[in-house]
Scaffold this motif. Sequence first.
Motif, PDB file in Angstrom:
ATOM      1  N   GLY A   1     -78.605  60.144  30.652  1.00  0.00           N
ATOM      2  CA  GLY A   1     -79.336  60.226  29.218  1.00  0.00           C
ATOM      3  C   GLY A   1     -79.682  58.625  28.999  1.00  0.00           C
ATOM      4  O   GLY A   1     -79.296  57.874  29.512  1.00  0.00           O
ATOM      5  N   GLY A   2     -80.800  58.998  28.162  1.00  0.00           N
ATOM      6  CA  GLY A   2     -81.344  57.702  27.801  1.00  0.00           C
ATOM      7  C   GLY A   2     -80.996  57.891  26.121  1.00  0.00           C
ATOM      8  O   GLY A   2     -81.736  58.572  25.572  1.00  0.00           O
ATOM      9  N   VAL A   3     -80.063  56.848  25.476  1.00  0.00           N
ATOM     10  CA  VAL A   3     -79.807  56.887  24.158  1.00  0.00           C
ATOM     11  C   VAL A   3     -80.736  55.846  23.375  1.00  0.00           C
ATOM     12  O   VAL A   3     -80.343  54.600  23.578  1.00  0.00           O
ATOM     13  N   ASP A   4     -81.506  56.338  22.326  1.00  0.00           N
ATOM     14  CA  ASP A   4     -82.359  55.301  21.476  1.00  0.00           C
ATOM     15  C   ASP A   4     -81.381  55.043  20.214  1.00  0.00           C
ATOM     16  O   ASP A   4     -80.968  55.728  19.297  1.00  0.00           O
ATOM     17  N   ILE A   5     -81.124  53.715  19.871  1.00  0.00           N
ATOM     18  CA  ILE A   5     -80.166  53.495  18.875  1.00  0.00           C
ATOM     19  C   ILE A   5     -80.833  52.269  18.159  1.00  0.00           C
ATOM     20  O   ILE A   5     -81.315  51.448  18.444  1.00  0.00           O
ATOM     21  N   ILE A   6     -81.003  52.474  16.775  1.00  0.00           N
ATOM     22  CA  ILE A   6     -81.351  51.614  15.860  1.00  0.00           C
ATOM     23  C   ILE A   6     -80.479  51.178  14.890  1.00  0.00           C
ATOM     24  O   ILE A   6     -79.084  51.645  14.750  1.00  0.00           O
ATOM     25  N   TYR A   7     -80.447  49.697  14.263  1.00  0.00           N
ATOM     26  CA  TYR A   7     -79.463  49.147  13.295  1.00  0.00           C
ATOM     27  C   TYR A   7     -80.095  49.592  11.897  1.00  0.00           C
ATOM     28  O   TYR A   7     -81.236  49.045  11.671  1.00  0.00           O
ATOM     29  N   ASP A   8     -79.299  50.310  10.959  1.00  0.00           N
ATOM     30  CA  ASP A   8     -79.672  50.937   9.756  1.00  0.00           C
ATOM     31  C   ASP A   8     -79.161  49.310   8.911  1.00  0.00           C
ATOM     32  O   ASP A   8     -78.264  49.391   8.471  1.00  0.00           O
ATOM     33  N   LEU A   9     -80.218  48.744   8.295  1.00  0.00           N
ATOM     34  CA  LEU A   9     -80.110  47.538   7.503  1.00  0.00           C
ATOM     35  C   LEU A   9     -79.334  47.665   6.041  1.00  0.00           C
ATOM     36  O   LEU A   9     -78.758  46.819   5.780  1.00  0.00           O
TER      37      LEU A   9
ATOM     38  N   TYR B   1     -74.958  51.302  13.193  1.00  0.00           N
ATOM     39  CA  TYR B   1     -75.848  51.728  14.237  1.00  0.00           C
ATOM     40  C   TYR B   1     -76.171  53.229  13.969  1.00  0.00           C
ATOM     41  O   TYR B   1     -75.116  54.189  13.717  1.00  0.00           O
ATOM     42  N   VAL B   2     -77.311  53.714  14.409  1.00  0.00           N
ATOM     43  CA  VAL B   2     -77.743  55.077  14.268  1.00  0.00           C
ATOM     44  C   VAL B   2     -78.481  55.484  15.425  1.00  0.00           C
ATOM     45  O   VAL B   2     -79.420  54.798  16.100  1.00  0.00           O
ATOM     46  N   VAL B   3     -77.939  56.639  15.923  1.00  0.00           N
ATOM     47  CA  VAL B   3     -78.682  57.357  17.215  1.00  0.00           C
ATOM     48  C   VAL B   3     -79.869  58.070  16.715  1.00  0.00           C
ATOM     49  O   VAL B   3     -79.781  58.833  15.909  1.00  0.00           O
ATOM     50  N   LEU B   4     -81.027  57.817  17.134  1.00  0.00           N
ATOM     51  CA  LEU B   4     -82.322  58.579  16.970  1.00  0.00           C
ATOM     52  C   LEU B   4     -82.539  59.511  17.870  1.00  0.00           C
ATOM     53  O   LEU B   4     -83.102  60.608  17.401  1.00  0.00           O
ATOM     54  N   GLU B   5     -81.912  59.229  19.059  1.00  0.00           N
ATOM     55  CA  GLU B   5     -82.567  60.466  20.217  1.00  0.00           C
ATOM     56  C   GLU B   5     -81.606  60.197  21.181  1.00  0.00           C
ATOM     57  O   GLU B   5     -81.375  59.050  21.884  1.00  0.00           O
ATOM     58  N   VAL B   6     -81.480  61.398  22.013  1.00  0.00           N
ATOM     59  CA  VAL B   6     -80.685  61.185  23.311  1.00  0.00           C
ATOM     60  C   VAL B   6     -81.865  61.960  24.279  1.00  0.00           C
ATOM     61  O   VAL B   6     -82.249  63.128  24.141  1.00  0.00           O
ATOM     62  N   ASN B   7     -82.265  60.999  25.246  1.00  0.00           N
ATOM     63  CA  ASN B   7     -83.455  61.368  26.198  1.00  0.00           C
ATOM     64  C   ASN B   7     -82.931  61.833  27.496  1.00  0.00           C
ATOM     65  O   ASN B   7     -82.233  61.237  28.218  1.00  0.00           O
ATOM     66  N   GLY B   8     -82.974  63.435  27.856  1.00  0.00           N
ATOM     67  CA  GLY B   8     -82.505  63.743  29.106  1.00  0.00           C
ATOM     68  C   GLY B   8     -83.180  63.310  30.348  1.00  0.00           C
ATOM     69  O   GLY B   8     -82.690  63.481  31.485  1.00  0.00           O
ATOM     70  N   ILE B   9     -84.557  62.558  30.282  1.00  0.00           N
ATOM     71  CA  ILE B   9     -85.232  62.212  31.362  1.00  0.00           C
ATOM     72  C   ILE B   9     -85.743  60.595  31.070  1.00  0.00           C
ATOM     73  O   ILE B   9     -86.747  60.683  31.141  1.00  0.00           O
ATOM     74  N   PRO B  10     -84.518  59.660  31.084  1.00  0.00           N
ATOM     75  CA  PRO B  10     -85.181  58.605  30.827  1.00  0.00           C
ATOM     76  C   PRO B  10     -85.697  57.952  31.869  1.00  0.00           C
ATOM     77  O   PRO B  10     -85.231  57.961  33.003  1.00  0.00           O
ATOM     78  N   ALA B  11     -86.724  57.209  31.714  1.00  0.00           N
ATOM     79  CA  ALA B  11     -87.565  56.382  32.879  1.00  0.00           C
ATOM     80  C   ALA B  11     -86.774  55.536  33.573  1.00  0.00           C
ATOM     81  O   ALA B  11     -85.914  54.917  32.988  1.00  0.00           O
ATOM     82  N   PHE B  12     -87.138  55.130  34.910  1.00  0.00           N
ATOM     83  CA  PHE B  12     -86.712  54.079  35.521  1.00  0.00           C
ATOM     84  C   PHE B  12     -87.451  53.107  35.039  1.00  0.00           C
ATOM     85  O   PHE B  12     -88.619  53.124  34.663  1.00  0.00           O
ATOM     86  N   ALA B  13     -87.037  51.715  35.397  1.00  0.00           N
ATOM     87  CA  ALA B  13     -88.077  50.425  35.216  1.00  0.00           C
ATOM     88  C   ALA B  13     -89.335  50.566  36.026  1.00  0.00           C
ATOM     89  O   ALA B  13     -89.257  50.952  37.192  1.00  0.00           O
ATOM     90  N   THR B  14     -90.586  50.490  35.456  1.00  0.00           N
ATOM     91  CA  THR B  14     -91.677  50.369  36.108  1.00  0.00           C
ATOM     92  C   THR B  14     -91.824  49.160  36.937  1.00  0.00           C
ATOM     93  O   THR B  14     -90.845  48.001  36.713  1.00  0.00           O
ATOM     94  N   PRO B  15     -92.451  49.100  37.997  1.00  0.00           N
ATOM     95  CA  PRO B  15     -92.816  47.733  38.707  1.00  0.00           C
ATOM     96  C   PRO B  15     -93.020  46.748  38.016  1.00  0.00           C
ATOM     97  O   PRO B  15     -92.453  45.593  37.887  1.00  0.00           O
ATOM     98  N   ASP B  16     -93.986  46.519  36.742  1.00  0.00           N
ATOM     99  CA  ASP B  16     -94.170  45.927  35.629  1.00  0.00           C
ATOM    100  C   ASP B  16     -92.884  45.048  34.993  1.00  0.00           C
ATOM    101  O   ASP B  16     -92.471  44.174  35.008  1.00  0.00           O
ATOM    102  N   GLN B  17     -92.162  45.927  34.694  1.00  0.00           N
ATOM    103  CA  GLN B  17     -90.913  45.788  33.915  1.00  0.00           C
ATOM    104  C   GLN B  17     -89.683  45.106  34.771  1.00  0.00           C
ATOM    105  O   GLN B  17     -89.077  44.138  34.325  1.00  0.00           O
TER     106      GLN B  17
END
Length: 301
Positions: free
Chosen positions: A246-254, A259-275
């Motif tokens: 899983g790839g979990v997207d988290i932001i900070y509610d000012l 912290y708040v979870v926006l989404e859980v991604n079941g297919i989070p990408a690997f780092a690209t060659p550029d990254q």
Amino acid sequence: MSSRKIGMWLYSNSGGDKIGKKIIKKLKERDIETIDNINLRHATAKNGNILHNGEKLNKLDLFFSYNAGEQTLYQTYLYQALNRIIPMINSYDAFALTEDKFHTSFVLRNNGIQTADYKLCHRDDSEQLRKIIKKWDKMVYKPTDGWGGLGLTKIESEATLNMLLPFLNQMDLRYFYVEKFIKYDNTDFRVDIVDGEFVSCYGRKASATDWRTNVTSGGSVFLREADDEIIKIAKKACKACGVDIGGVDIIYDLEKEEYVVLEVNGIPAFATPDQEKMGLDFNNKKIDLIVNLIDRKTKKS
């Protein structure tokens, strides 16, 4: 001859082809054979078998499906059928859950994980939406099954809502899902978890002209550390959703200062060659954890 055989469908763009080769090589070292590029779009089901290029997929020890960009309804229908017979990574139930934003938020909230305040209402109940915009001031309309930020619409007033409703009605939706707009610093944390283990964290920042951090919406990736609290939240979110990866997207509610979870991604990408060149170096760790996971899930008792 290998005693174990798995099927794999991994995205090939953005360096995915090289990742796939590394996974196959490491599995081979453990005497696990991999049949690669199993796109269920080219499979047929017949008398108890799901066939792809002459291979009976239901006789495999596991199927590893990891391709978000090319999913079709036919594939996911066969994915569901296949998972009734053999193990999957991720399981069909976890995949279906994380593909749906309302179901994800509903499950997370019931497991004590903070999400954006949300409301799901029937398409004919636009009065509910008018009530909520008065209460929330700003909200975000989200397609429950979109990804990459597609279709997200920020609604900043009742006038905007009134303009949007006829378009939403034309789309023949059965329900509307909206989230309260969270005041945040326009950056998020993407935390990768595999098999309950922390893999990596990086940040994404919205462009100067947008509020969405998704790279497909113009956001950019930057190096960012995760503290213990963020890692704990991400692990808990993955466990609640039942995802192996899983790839979990988290932001900070000012405003709420949490912290708040926006989404859980079941297919989070690997780092690209550029990254990777930029310093995101988690791919090998992620590959090793996935190989361990496949090894464990296919162990013959």
